[in-house]
Scaffold this active site. Structure first.
Site, short mmCIF file in Angstrom:
data_model
loop_
_atom_site.label_atom_id
_atom_site.label_comp_id
_atom_site.label_asym_id
_atom_site.label_seq_id
_atom_site.Cartn_x
_atom_site.Cartn_y
_atom_site.Cartn_z
N GLN A 83 0.79 -1.21 0.33
CA GLN A 83 0.11 0.11 -0.46
C GLN A 83 1.04 1.38 0.13
O GLN A 83 2.16 1.24 -0.04
CB GLN A 83 -1.51 -0.06 1.43
CG GLN A 83 -2.05 -1.31 1.32
CD GLN A 83 -3.35 -0.80 1.73
OE1 GLN A 83 -2.77 -0.50 3.38
NE2 GLN A 83 -4.42 -2.15 2.29
N SER A 91 -4.59 -9.27 4.70
CA SER A 91 -5.85 -8.47 4.03
C SER A 91 -6.98 -9.23 4.04
O SER A 91 -6.52 -9.58 2.58
CB SER A 91 -5.62 -7.05 3.07
OG SER A 91 -6.63 -6.40 2.87
N SER A 93 -9.82 -8.09 1.87
CA SER A 93 -10.76 -7.94 0.98
C SER A 93 -9.39 -7.87 -0.41
O SER A 93 -9.96 -8.84 -1.37
CB SER A 93 -10.69 -6.63 0.50
OG SER A 93 -9.39 -5.56 0.44
N ASP A 249 -11.58 2.80 3.53
CA ASP A 249 -11.40 1.25 2.63
C ASP A 249 -13.40 1.52 2.19
O ASP A 249 -13.91 1.59 2.60
CB ASP A 249 -11.43 0.48 3.38
CG ASP A 249 -11.34 -1.23 3.41
OD1 ASP A 249 -11.52 -1.17 1.92
OD2 ASP A 249 -10.74 -2.02 4.26
N CYS A 253 -13.83 -4.41 4.63
CA CYS A 253 -12.90 -4.95 5.71
C CYS A 253 -12.82 -6.40 5.82
O CYS A 253 -12.96 -6.24 7.29
CB CYS A 253 -12.44 -3.72 6.90
SG CYS A 253 -10.51 -3.43 6.95
N GLY A 254 -12.31 -7.29 5.88
CA GLY A 254 -11.78 -8.28 6.07
C GLY A 254 -11.00 -8.79 7.46
O GLY A 254 -11.89 -9.39 8.55
N THR A 255 -10.03 -7.71 7.70
CA THR A 255 -9.19 -7.94 8.87
C THR A 255 -9.99 -7.00 9.93
O THR A 255 -9.28 -7.74 11.15
CB THR A 255 -8.11 -7.45 8.46
OG1 THR A 255 -7.58 -6.46 7.75
CG2 THR A 255 -7.03 -8.75 7.44
#
Length: 344
Positions: A83, A91, A93, A249, A253-255
């Site tokens: 990033q 992450s 996503s 985001d 946001c998965g995490t």
């Protein structure tokens, strides 16, 4: 046009969040483990990260996932999230983007109705189960790394919002989780700029007030993101993760959803088998499930499962040229805020 040296990327998004996948042309990154490789990028040589995430080849509202040969025998592939600020260990996503790209490009054989992909990440092994049909990846369920709360209702004094409470939890990276009402905003697309600025300011304040160190992952020692959250009338959790240099985001946001699930577990609001919907600022959804419990160096942790979908929408090739005056990229204050005029 001759392209003697180039990088090939698949263009992918997950619920609107760009997570392109760098599939070929990248140099080897030194390191015995994926965590070593990530730390090498962050502490020794970040030229590749800058090349693919800075202007003029990129913009701040995206990630690039570096596909790497796995360092462990039980994984099909490895990846590192690149990033604009640094390389990150995990992450959700981006993981969904990587799995979708691997399967739909044939780099991992796609089997219908389902394919399991094991990913080596700096945060640990992530097992993904993809639902597949007609050569497409229709959904990806990630068995994420163990997630746990470090601090609950930790109070800090802020110049703008007075005293507020934050939770700090690990869900693949460390998050500060803040109930959005404390800063006088709601999670709505019209507030994206204000939320981004508030999140970056809180991240700056927290860096001086909270010291953290993951018990088993050397170098994972900072709050990467501030995630604002709110409870929707239907029971879903509205999320808004803020990222450097100052954006939100687009995905749920998965995490961050894993970290928030860990705080609910720590408070006794979630037990194994429970599910929650995470909904993004633009309405995209992930399903977050607690599928198990585990101990992490004395911390009560959950095993989260995150389900969502990614979309491969194109491909691109970046030329590597020795005479490019901006080979290291640049970042101007109109996207990085007034504190940064140009990164060199």
């Amino acid at each position: 046009m001759r392209f003697e040296r180039s990088l090939e990327l698949l263009l992918v998004h997950c619920q609107g969040e760009l997570g392109h996948v760098l599939v070929s042309g990248a140099p080897d990154i030194p390191g015995a483990t994926m965590l070593d490789k990530m730390n090498h990028i962050n502490t020794v040589d970040d030229s590749l990260r800058r090349f693919v995430t800075f202007e003029p080849r990129a913009n701040v509202a995206m990630s690039v996932n570096l596909l790497v040969r796995p360092t462990r025998p039980d994984a099909d592939a490895g990846f590192i999230v690149l990033q604009a600020d640094r390389a990150h260990p995990m992450s959700g996503s981006n993981c969904i983007c990587v799995v979708t790209a691997l399967l739909e490009s044939g780099r991992v054989p796609l089997q219908e109705p389902g394919t399991t992909v094991r990913l080596d990440t700096p945060a640990g092994l992530v097992v993904a189960r993809a639902r597949c049909e007609n050569g497409r990846c229709l959904a990806v369920s990630l068995d994420n790394v163990p997630s746990f709360a470090e601090l609950l209702d930790h109070e800090i004094d802020t110049p703008l919002w007075g005293r507020i409470k934050v939770d700090v939890a690990f869900g693949g990276v460390y998050y500060a989780l803040v109930d959005v009402g404390q800063i006088g905003l709601c999670i709505d697309p019209t507030n994206a700029r204000a939320l981004a600025e508030a999140g970056i300011e809180l991240k700056r304040l927290l860096a001086d007030k909270i010291v953290i160190e993951h018990p088993t992952l050397p170098g994972v020692n900072e709050i990467a993101y501030v995630m604002f959250r709110d409870l929707e009338p239907d029971g879903a959790i509205r999320t808004c993760t803020t990222l450097q240099p100052g954006r939100v985001d687009r995905s749920p946001c998965g995490t961050g959803s894993s970290a928030n699930l860990a705080t609910l577990y720590a408070r006794g609001f979630v037990t194994v088998g429970d599910k929650r919907i995470s909904r993004s600022i633009i309405g995209g959804e992930f399903l977050a499930e607690a599928i198990g419990e585990i101990d992490v160096a004395g911390r009560r942790a959950i095993l989260p499962r995150i389900t969502g979908r990614g979309y491969v929408y194109g491909r691109t090739e970046l030329r590597l040229s020795d005479d490019d005056p901006f080979a290291q990229g640049f970042a101007l204050s109109d996207t990085w805020g007034p504190q940064v005029s140009l990164l060199k």
